[in-house]
Design an enzyme around this catalytic site. Structure first.
Site, PDB file in Angstrom:
ATOM      1  N   TYR A   1      56.597  73.288  31.673  1.00 32.23           N
ATOM      2  CA  TYR A   1      56.233  72.701  30.369  1.00 32.23           C
ATOM      3  C   TYR A   1      56.795  73.520  29.198  1.00 32.23           C
ATOM      4  CZ  TYR A   1      53.581  71.139  26.333  1.00 32.23           C
ATOM      5  OH  TYR A   1      53.245  70.716  25.069  1.00 32.23           O
TER       6      TYR A   1
ATOM      7  N   LYS B   1      59.769  72.398  26.506  1.00 30.41           N
ATOM      8  CA  LYS B   1      59.547  72.302  25.054  1.00 30.41           C
ATOM      9  C   LYS B   1      60.545  73.204  24.313  1.00 30.41           C
ATOM     10  CE  LYS B   1      56.770  70.060  23.301  1.00 30.41           C
ATOM     11  NZ  LYS B   1      56.804  68.601  22.986  1.00 30.41           N
TER      12      LYS B   1
HETATM   13  N1  NAI Z   1      47.777  68.691  23.184  1.00 28.36           N
HETATM   14  C1  NAI Z   1      48.134  69.859  22.652  1.00 28.36           C
HETATM   15  O1  NAI Z   1      47.312  70.793  22.541  1.00 28.36           O
HETATM   16  C2  NAI Z   1      49.526  70.065  22.151  1.00 28.36           C
HETATM   17  C3  NAI Z   1      50.507  69.097  22.257  1.00 28.36           C
HETATM   18  N2  NAI Z   1      51.764  69.332  21.760  1.00 28.36           N
HETATM   19  C4  NAI Z   1      52.819  68.308  21.825  1.00 28.36           C
HETATM   20  O2  NAI Z   1      52.367  67.169  21.129  1.00 28.36           O
HETATM   21  C5  NAI Z   1      52.920  65.994  21.692  1.00 28.36           C
HETATM   22  C6  NAI Z   1      51.818  65.005  21.957  1.00 28.36           C
HETATM   23  O3  NAI Z   1      50.916  65.596  22.887  1.00 28.36           O
HETATM   24  P1  NAI Z   1      49.507  64.933  23.228  1.00 28.36           P
HETATM   25  O4  NAI Z   1      49.206  63.890  22.249  1.00 28.36           O
HETATM   26  O5  NAI Z   1      48.562  66.021  23.469  1.00 28.36           O
HETATM   27  O6  NAI Z   1      49.851  64.288  24.642  1.00 28.36           O
HETATM   28  P2  NAI Z   1      49.517  62.836  25.196  1.00 28.36           P
HETATM   29  O7  NAI Z   1      49.815  62.863  26.657  1.00 28.36           O
HETATM   30  O8  NAI Z   1      48.158  62.399  24.783  1.00 28.36           O
HETATM   31  O9  NAI Z   1      50.574  61.933  24.435  1.00 28.36           O
HETATM   32  C7  NAI Z   1      51.905  61.835  24.825  1.00 28.36           C
HETATM   33  C8  NAI Z   1      52.321  60.386  24.725  1.00 28.36           C
HETATM   34  O10 NAI Z   1      53.689  60.302  25.156  1.00 28.36           O
HETATM   35  C9  NAI Z   1      53.810  59.172  25.973  1.00 28.36           C
HETATM   36  N3  NAI Z   1      54.899  59.345  26.923  1.00 28.36           N
HETATM   37  C10 NAI Z   1      54.936  60.169  27.984  1.00 28.36           C
HETATM   38  N4  NAI Z   1      56.073  59.991  28.650  1.00 28.36           N
HETATM   39  C11 NAI Z   1      56.772  59.045  27.990  1.00 28.36           C
HETATM   40  C12 NAI Z   1      58.024  58.431  28.204  1.00 28.36           C
HETATM   41  N5  NAI Z   1      58.782  58.748  29.250  1.00 28.36           N
HETATM   42  N6  NAI Z   1      58.439  57.507  27.321  1.00 28.36           N
HETATM   43  C13 NAI Z   1      57.659  57.156  26.264  1.00 28.36           C
HETATM   44  N7  NAI Z   1      56.465  57.696  26.025  1.00 28.36           N
HETATM   45  C14 NAI Z   1      56.023  58.616  26.893  1.00 28.36           C
HETATM   46  C15 NAI Z   1      52.486  59.060  26.726  1.00 28.36           C
HETATM   47  O11 NAI Z   1      52.283  57.747  27.229  1.00 28.36           O
HETATM   48  C16 NAI Z   1      51.514  59.466  25.654  1.00 28.36           C
HETATM   49  O12 NAI Z   1      51.026  58.337  24.969  1.00 28.36           O
HETATM   50  C17 NAI Z   1      53.675  66.431  22.936  1.00 28.36           C
HETATM   51  O13 NAI Z   1      55.046  66.465  22.650  1.00 28.36           O
HETATM   52  C18 NAI Z   1      53.148  67.824  23.213  1.00 28.36           C
HETATM   53  O14 NAI Z   1      54.122  68.624  23.846  1.00 28.36           O
HETATM   54  C19 NAI Z   1      52.072  70.498  21.137  1.00 28.36           C
HETATM   55  C20 NAI Z   1      51.153  71.482  21.004  1.00 28.36           C
HETATM   56  C21 NAI Z   1      49.801  71.352  21.500  1.00 28.36           C
HETATM   57  C1  LIG Z   2      42.950  74.670  30.643  1.00 29.87           C
HETATM   58  C2  LIG Z   2      43.041  76.047  30.000  1.00 29.87           C
HETATM   59  C3  LIG Z   2      41.649  76.678  29.983  1.00 29.87           C
HETATM   60  C4  LIG Z   2      41.058  76.758  31.375  1.00 29.87           C
HETATM   61  C5  LIG Z   2      40.668  78.182  31.724  1.00 29.87           C
HETATM   62  C6  LIG Z   2      39.696  78.313  32.872  1.00 29.87           C
HETATM   63  C7  LIG Z   2      40.073  77.503  34.079  1.00 29.87           C
HETATM   64  C8  LIG Z   2      39.615  79.748  33.227  1.00 29.87           C
HETATM   65  O1  LIG Z   2      38.419  77.851  32.452  1.00 29.87           O
HETATM   66  C9  LIG Z   2      43.583  75.984  28.566  1.00 29.87           C
HETATM   67  C10 LIG Z   2      43.675  77.381  27.938  1.00 29.87           C
HETATM   68  C11 LIG Z   2      44.788  77.341  26.913  1.00 29.87           C
HETATM   69  C12 LIG Z   2      45.229  75.888  26.892  1.00 29.87           C
HETATM   70  C13 LIG Z   2      46.632  75.559  26.382  1.00 29.87           C
HETATM   71  C14 LIG Z   2      46.856  76.057  24.961  1.00 29.87           C
HETATM   72  O2  LIG Z   2      45.856  75.525  24.103  1.00 29.87           O
HETATM   73  C15 LIG Z   2      48.223  75.697  24.429  1.00 29.87           C
HETATM   74  C16 LIG Z   2      48.770  74.392  24.806  1.00 29.87           C
HETATM   75  C17 LIG Z   2      49.809  73.903  24.082  1.00 29.87           C
HETATM   76  C18 LIG Z   2      50.485  72.715  24.426  1.00 29.87           C
HETATM   77  O3  LIG Z   2      51.550  72.423  23.893  1.00 29.87           O
HETATM   78  C19 LIG Z   2      49.922  71.828  25.460  1.00 29.87           C
HETATM   79  C20 LIG Z   2      48.540  72.188  25.889  1.00 29.87           C
HETATM   80  C21 LIG Z   2      48.339  73.695  26.056  1.00 29.87           C
HETATM   81  C22 LIG Z   2      49.303  74.157  27.171  1.00 29.87           C
HETATM   82  C23 LIG Z   2      46.876  74.023  26.422  1.00 29.87           C
HETATM   83  C24 LIG Z   2      46.553  73.480  27.851  1.00 29.87           C
HETATM   84  C25 LIG Z   2      45.174  73.916  28.355  1.00 29.87           C
HETATM   85  C26 LIG Z   2      45.012  75.439  28.340  1.00 29.87           C
HETATM   86  C27 LIG Z   2      45.978  76.068  29.330  1.00 29.87           C
END
Ligand code: NAI
Ligand SMILES: C[C@H](CCCC(C)(C)O)[C@H]1CC[C@H]2[C@@H]3[C@H](O)CC4=CC(=O)CC[C@]4(C)[C@H]3CC[C@]12C
EC number: 1.1.1.-
Length: 369
Positions: A159, A163
């Site tokens: 992952y 990214k």
């Molecule tokens: N959730 C988090 O804590 C963080 C997320 N991000 C980034 O933010 C973005 C959104 O993440 P989330 O909303 O958490 O994830 P999510 O899984 O809820 O949303 C991702 C969306 O992308 C769509 N998708 C996946 N594969 C696809 C494909 N092949 N074609 C078209 N659409 C597709 C999925 O159907 C989904 O609706 C991602 O790029 C992720 O890397 C960055 C930092 C933190």
């Molecule tokens: C799932 C983890 C916590 C579980 C710990 C356990 C099993 C000991 O209770 C999460 C801890 C940190 C999270 C990640 C972090 O917030 C940064 C992220 C950034 C992204 O771009 C995607 C999500 C994630 C990797 C997030 C995922 C869950 C954790 C690993």
């Protein structure tokens, strides 16, 4: 893009617009972007909630498509002024193969860039991640760091690797000539761990707590700090960047910005308790209940079980060596680069972000009964 002659003239495309972050970006754009004429939402899986958006003044076009398919992406991008590329595979639990993660996150991003170049779209906002920086494989802390803080960004997990590669593609594409001869302007946003309404991992922790009789057990020392950011603030930063990229192209083009707000720095588990506590869960233990070596052992065992069970079922628990290392490493961001470059202020205070997230968990509780 604040030109009044352009009022209600702009076409935006949000990839991944039905995901956790994507849905907030879509709703924020409809509320806060007065120049919007058409909003295209591109996702592998379209949500039923899109229907309710189609009755408003902005034309909402839902496009079921796959970012790995270049022709589908090009068709969706053609005629768009701005692309906000949030689509991605967020998998740190081994649910999908490394090849698929690479295909979606890296090749998918390449397809989006090429589509912009071929069709003449000039503004591209990419949702990157703090994971591009760290925590690294050595588990070194990143304490109140900003975009210029030196840090050894070395990754092995698919992952963060994907990214980092995708972000690099986006930044290198800044300045490329698009159809018509004008330069592409790109920018990457790096959210820390996002929380808020719709957060799947929060849902998982909540249900795990219910199964354990209203308790969660502390696994990580309270002294390990994580920076977290509310989804509404992340969405707002995307909307603002998309709006400002044209006028501040020289300053913002090819730049990265951490996505941050005023959420308090806490351990991952203590932070989650800010929401799960008021919903009736309790975090047991002021110190980790199991020694760290045992967690490392259990995490490794989970990897083995995942591998052994793969022919029969998908075993993807929250604990694995990568998530353990993540949870156990301090990673906090302190920066004002987004404020200085394009006037970002988080519209949701910590109190409001907390209240909204608690209400969402409570609604889940209601629906579970
Ligand atoms: N959730 C988090 O804590 C963080 C997320 N991000 C980034 O933010 C973005 C959104 O993440 P989330 O909303 O958490 O994830 P999510 O899984 O809820 O949303 C991702 C969306 O992308 C769509 N998708 C996946 N594969 C696809 C494909 N092949 N074609 C078209 N659409 C597709 C999925 O159907 C989904 O609706 C991602 O790029 C992720 O890397 C960055 C930092 C933190
Ligand atoms: C799932 C983890 C916590 C579980 C710990 C356990 C099993 C000991 O209770 C999460 C801890 C940190 C999270 C990640 C972090 O917030 C940064 C992220 C950034 C992204 O771009 C995607 C999500 C994630 C990797 C997030 C995922 C869950 C954790 C690993």
């Amino acid at each position: 893009m604040a030109d009044s002659a352009q009022a209600q003239k702009l076409v935006y495309l949000v990839t991944g617009g039905c995901g956790f972050l994507g849905e907030h970006v879509v709703r924020m754009l409809l509320q806060q972007e007065p120049q919007l004429r058409e909003l295209r939402i591109f996702d592998l899986h379209l949500g039923p909630w899109l229907e309710e958006l189609k009755t408003g003044p902005v034309q909402v076009t839902a496009i079921q498509g796959d970012v790995t398919q270049a022709h589908e992406v090009a068709a969706a991008v053609a005629g768009a002024h701005v692309v906000i590329h949030t689509a991605g595979l967020v998998d740190v639990f081994g649910k999908t193969s490394p090849e698929t993660i690479h295909e979606v996150n890296v090749q998918g991003t390449r397809n989006v860039i090429e589509a912009c170049v071929q069709t003449g779209t000039r503004f591209l906002v990419y949702t990157s991640s703090m994971e591009v920086v760290g925590p690294n494989i050595k588990g070194q802390p990143f304490y109140r760091g900003n975009e210029n803080t030196p840090y050894e960004a070395v990754h092995r997990h698919p992952y963060p690797c994907s990214k980092a590669l995708a972000e690099q593609l986006v930044l290198e594409a800044n300045g490329r000539k698009v159809l018509g001869g004008l330069p592409l302007v790109t920018c990457a946003l790096r959210p820390t761990g996002i929380y808020g309404e719709g957060h799947q991992i929060m849902r998982d922790f909540y249900h795990q707590g219910l199964r354990l009789g209203g308790r969660l057990f502390r696994a990580i020392p309270a002294s390990v700090e994580h920076g977290r950011v509310y989804v509404g603030n992340v969405a707002w930063m995307h909307v603002l960047v998309a709006r400002e990229l044209e006028h501040r192209a020289a300053l913002m083009g090819g730049q990265v910005y951490f996505c941050y707000d005023n959420s308090p720095y806490k351990s991952y588990e203590d932070f989650n308790m800010e929401f799960l506590g008021p919903c009736g869960l309790r975090l047991v233990g002021t110190r980790p209940l199991l020694p760290y070596w045992l967690l490392v052992f259990l995490a490794a065992l989970n990897v083995l079980l995942q591998w052994l069970l793969r022919p029969l079922l998908l075993y993807a628990p929250l604990l694995n060596p990568y998530t353990l290392a993540m949870a156990n490493t301090t990673f906090t961001v302190s920066t004002d680069k987004a404020r200085r470059h394009f006037g970002y202020e988080p519209p949701f205070s910590w109190e409001e972000s907390r209240t909204r997230t608690i209400r969402w968990v409570q609604a889940m509780e209601g629906s579970a009964q």
